[in-house]
Design a protein around this motif. Structure first.
Motif, short mmCIF file in Angstrom:
data_model
loop_
_atom_site.label_atom_id
_atom_site.label_comp_id
_atom_site.label_asym_id
_atom_site.label_seq_id
_atom_site.Cartn_x
_atom_site.Cartn_y
_atom_site.Cartn_z
N ASP A 191 0.89 -1.22 -0.03
CA ASP A 191 -0.09 0.08 0.16
C ASP A 191 0.79 1.45 -0.06
N GLY A 192 1.93 1.14 0.85
CA GLY A 192 2.74 2.41 1.04
C GLY A 192 3.51 2.54 -0.49
N GLU A 193 3.70 1.78 -1.35
CA GLU A 193 4.44 1.94 -2.48
C GLU A 193 3.66 2.40 -3.43
N ALA A 194 2.29 1.81 -3.41
CA ALA A 194 1.43 2.32 -4.45
C ALA A 194 0.78 3.92 -4.01
N GLN A 195 0.81 4.18 -2.75
CA GLN A 195 0.57 5.42 -2.53
C GLN A 195 1.59 6.47 -2.86
N HIS A 196 2.76 6.08 -2.53
CA HIS A 196 3.99 6.87 -2.94
C HIS A 196 3.90 6.86 -4.45
N LYS A 197 3.73 6.01 -5.50
CA LYS A 197 3.61 6.26 -6.78
C LYS A 197 2.58 7.16 -7.33
N ALA A 198 1.50 7.21 -6.39
CA ALA A 198 0.28 7.86 -6.89
C ALA A 198 0.48 9.44 -6.42
N GLY A 199 1.68 9.56 -5.58
CA GLY A 199 2.07 10.95 -5.06
C GLY A 199 1.26 11.16 -3.81
N ASN A 200 0.73 10.44 -3.18
CA ASN A 200 -0.04 10.58 -2.00
C ASN A 200 1.21 10.11 -0.86
N HIS A 201 2.26 11.09 -0.46
CA HIS A 201 3.20 10.64 0.25
C HIS A 201 2.75 10.76 1.81
N ASP A 202 1.91 11.49 2.44
CA ASP A 202 1.47 11.25 3.59
C ASP A 202 0.80 10.04 3.97
N ALA A 203 0.03 9.58 3.00
CA ALA A 203 -0.70 8.42 3.23
C ALA A 203 0.50 7.12 3.17
N SER A 204 1.43 7.12 2.26
CA SER A 204 2.48 6.31 2.17
C SER A 204 3.29 6.07 3.28
N MET A 205 3.76 7.40 4.09
CA MET A 205 4.57 7.51 5.19
C MET A 205 3.79 6.83 6.55
#
Length: 82
Positions: A56-70
């Motif tokens: 999930d963190g990697e997918a969120q990072h790729k989508a530009g949602n860095h807060d959710a990724s972190m």
């Protein structure tokens, strides 16, 4: 004049720190991967949860949602004890 220079410098540093944190996701993923490579003693449930949070963190990072990724990556790290 001097005050405006200080304010401008503070704004530049604040912006730079935000950018640095936004791109820390890959380092968090590397830390999780490194810990998983050591085959930590996890219950099957925790192992599945860490794997899902990491993905999930990697997918969120790729989508530009860095807060959710972190957040996802941080939750995975807590389970792993890192």
């Amino acid at each position: 004049m001097r005050t405006s220079t200080h304010i401008l410098a503070a704004l530049v540093l604040l912006s730079a720190s935000g950018i640095a944190l936004a791109h820390n996701c890959p380092n968090e993923m590397k830390a999780i991967d490194a810990k998983l490579a050591t085959k930590p003693a996890l219950s099957p449930e925790d192992s599945a949860k860490v794997t899902k949070l990491r993905a999930d963190g990697e997918a969120q990072h790729k989508a530009g949602n860095h807060d959710a990724s972190m957040k996802s990556l941080g939750d995975a790290k807590k389970i792993l004890g890192i």
